[in-house]
Write a protein that holds these residues in place. Structure first.
Motif, PDB file in Angstrom:
ATOM      1  N   VAL A  79       0.842  -1.202   0.000  1.00  0.00           N
ATOM      2  CA  VAL A  79       0.000   0.000   0.000  1.00  0.00           C
ATOM      3  C   VAL A  79       0.877   1.251   0.000  1.00  0.00           C
ATOM      4  O   VAL A  79       0.645   2.184  -0.771  1.00  0.00           O
ATOM      5  CB  VAL A  79      -0.942   0.007   1.234  1.00  0.00           C
ATOM      6  CG1 VAL A  79      -1.591   1.366   1.413  1.00  0.00           C
ATOM      7  CG2 VAL A  79      -1.985  -1.088   1.105  1.00  0.00           C
ATOM      8  N   SER A  80       1.907   1.260   0.836  1.00  0.00           N
ATOM      9  CA  SER A  80       2.759   2.454   0.957  1.00  0.00           C
ATOM     10  C   SER A  80       3.449   2.768  -0.377  1.00  0.00           C
ATOM     11  O   SER A  80       3.572   3.933  -0.766  1.00  0.00           O
ATOM     12  CB  SER A  80       3.798   2.255   2.061  1.00  0.00           C
ATOM     13  OG  SER A  80       4.533   1.077   1.827  1.00  0.00           O
ATOM     14  N   GLU A  81       3.862   1.736  -1.066  1.00  0.00           N
ATOM     15  CA  GLU A  81       4.551   1.914  -2.349  1.00  0.00           C
ATOM     16  C   GLU A  81       3.597   2.513  -3.398  1.00  0.00           C
ATOM     17  O   GLU A  81       3.957   3.435  -4.129  1.00  0.00           O
ATOM     18  CB  GLU A  81       5.003   0.525  -2.802  1.00  0.00           C
ATOM     19  CG  GLU A  81       6.034   0.452  -3.872  1.00  0.00           C
ATOM     20  CD  GLU A  81       6.287  -1.007  -4.250  1.00  0.00           C
ATOM     21  OE1 GLU A  81       6.542  -1.247  -5.421  1.00  0.00           O
ATOM     22  OE2 GLU A  81       6.174  -1.898  -3.376  1.00  0.00           O
ATOM     23  N   VAL A  82       2.380   1.994  -3.434  1.00  0.00           N
ATOM     24  CA  VAL A  82       1.385   2.472  -4.414  1.00  0.00           C
ATOM     25  C   VAL A  82       0.958   3.893  -4.064  1.00  0.00           C
ATOM     26  O   VAL A  82       0.823   4.752  -4.934  1.00  0.00           O
ATOM     27  CB  VAL A  82       0.170   1.515  -4.458  1.00  0.00           C
ATOM     28  CG1 VAL A  82      -0.961   2.097  -5.283  1.00  0.00           C
ATOM     29  CG2 VAL A  82       0.606   0.162  -5.013  1.00  0.00           C
ATOM     30  N   ARG A  83       0.799   4.144  -2.774  1.00  0.00           N
ATOM     31  CA  ARG A  83       0.357   5.474  -2.333  1.00  0.00           C
ATOM     32  C   ARG A  83       1.382   6.541  -2.715  1.00  0.00           C
ATOM     33  O   ARG A  83       1.036   7.653  -3.075  1.00  0.00           O
ATOM     34  CB  ARG A  83       0.134   5.457  -0.819  1.00  0.00           C
ATOM     35  CG  ARG A  83      -0.651   6.638  -0.308  1.00  0.00           C
ATOM     36  CD  ARG A  83      -0.880   6.551   1.172  1.00  0.00           C
ATOM     37  NE  ARG A  83       0.308   6.144   1.879  1.00  0.00           N
ATOM     38  CZ  ARG A  83       0.346   5.228   2.831  1.00  0.00           C
ATOM     39  NH1 ARG A  83      -0.740   4.615   3.209  1.00  0.00           N
ATOM     40  NH2 ARG A  83       1.476   4.912   3.432  1.00  0.00           N
ATOM     41  N   LEU A 113      -8.215   5.723  -6.104  1.00  0.00           N
ATOM     42  CA  LEU A 113      -7.399   4.769  -5.342  1.00  0.00           C
ATOM     43  C   LEU A 113      -6.735   5.457  -4.149  1.00  0.00           C
ATOM     44  O   LEU A 113      -6.730   4.922  -3.038  1.00  0.00           O
ATOM     45  CB  LEU A 113      -6.342   4.129  -6.254  1.00  0.00           C
ATOM     46  CG  LEU A 113      -5.359   3.174  -5.570  1.00  0.00           C
ATOM     47  CD1 LEU A 113      -6.089   2.026  -4.869  1.00  0.00           C
ATOM     48  CD2 LEU A 113      -4.344   2.628  -6.570  1.00  0.00           C
ATOM     49  N   GLN A 114      -6.194   6.632  -4.358  1.00  0.00           N
ATOM     50  CA  GLN A 114      -5.542   7.350  -3.267  1.00  0.00           C
ATOM     51  C   GLN A 114      -6.537   7.635  -2.134  1.00  0.00           C
ATOM     52  O   GLN A 114      -6.211   7.473  -0.959  1.00  0.00           O
ATOM     53  CB  GLN A 114      -4.961   8.683  -3.775  1.00  0.00           C
ATOM     54  CG  GLN A 114      -3.826   8.531  -4.771  1.00  0.00           C
ATOM     55  CD  GLN A 114      -2.557   7.946  -4.156  1.00  0.00           C
ATOM     56  OE1 GLN A 114      -2.280   8.145  -2.999  1.00  0.00           O
ATOM     57  NE2 GLN A 114      -1.795   7.217  -4.931  1.00  0.00           N
ATOM     58  N   ALA A 115      -7.750   8.031  -2.505  1.00  0.00           N
ATOM     59  CA  ALA A 115      -8.773   8.323  -1.494  1.00  0.00           C
ATOM     60  C   ALA A 115      -9.153   7.038  -0.751  1.00  0.00           C
ATOM     61  O   ALA A 115      -9.346   7.049   0.474  1.00  0.00           O
ATOM     62  CB  ALA A 115      -9.996   8.950  -2.149  1.00  0.00           C
ATOM     63  N   LYS A 119      -8.414   5.843   3.516  1.00  0.00           N
ATOM     64  CA  LYS A 119      -9.408   5.319   4.468  1.00  0.00           C
ATOM     65  C   LYS A 119      -8.863   4.168   5.302  1.00  0.00           C
ATOM     66  O   LYS A 119      -9.421   3.870   6.346  1.00  0.00           O
ATOM     67  CB  LYS A 119     -10.648   4.817   3.704  1.00  0.00           C
ATOM     68  CG  LYS A 119     -11.458   5.899   3.058  1.00  0.00           C
ATOM     69  CD  LYS A 119     -12.648   5.276   2.351  1.00  0.00           C
ATOM     70  CE  LYS A 119     -13.460   6.325   1.621  1.00  0.00           C
ATOM     71  NZ  LYS A 119     -14.591   5.722   0.887  1.00  0.00           N
ATOM     72  N   VAL A 120      -7.842   3.496   4.817  1.00  0.00           N
ATOM     73  CA  VAL A 120      -7.346   2.320   5.543  1.00  0.00           C
ATOM     74  C   VAL A 120      -6.069   2.600   6.326  1.00  0.00           C
ATOM     75  O   VAL A 120      -5.458   1.698   6.852  1.00  0.00           O
ATOM     76  CB  VAL A 120      -7.110   1.107   4.588  1.00  0.00           C
ATOM     77  CG1 VAL A 120      -8.405   0.641   3.997  1.00  0.00           C
ATOM     78  CG2 VAL A 120      -6.113   1.432   3.492  1.00  0.00           C
TER      79      VAL A 120
END
Ligand code: FES
Length: 121
Positions: A79-83, A113-115, A119-120
């Protein structure tokens, strides 16, 4: 027809990961204010990894192709990489310059996707 345009049309005509996830970890719908098109992105996350990503909605060739490429590129990554991924990755994969109204189309799925990922956190 040049190669880049063919690449966009291929994703537009046969979008990867189009659909919905029944019980997503997070989901967000965003609208392009310029044209009124909207995309919903559902994401399934397990232990910080994007296990599945589906998108659905309406959009032009650039927005649908961009969503399809984003889905392919994001599943299986942290997740961190994609964000933290730069928007230049989208332009590079689309193979076109994304500016002006095109930018809103190309970045629509990424915005959703960023939004969803926010949320998570
Ligand atoms: Fe609507 Fe591109 S014209 S998303």
């Amino acid at each position: 027809m040049d190669l880049y345009r063919e690449h966009i049309l291929d994703h537009y005509r046969r979008p990867r990961n189009r659909g919905r996830i029944a019980n997503p970890t997070a989901s967000t719908t965003v609208q392009n204010p310029v044209c009124g098109d909207s995309l919903t992105v559902d994401v399934d996350i397990e232990k910080g990894i994007i296990k599945d990503l589906r998108f659905n909605g309406t959009g032009c060739a650039i927005s649908i192709a961009s969503a399809s490429m984003l889905a392919e590129r994001s599943v299986g990554r942290r997740v961190s990489e994609v964000r933290d991924e730069e928007t230049t990755a989208i332009a590079e994969e689309l193979g076109i310059e994304i500016s002006g109204t095109r930018a809103k189309c190309a970045l629509l799925a990424r915005s959703a996707l960023q939004a969803a990922l926010e949320k998570v956190q």
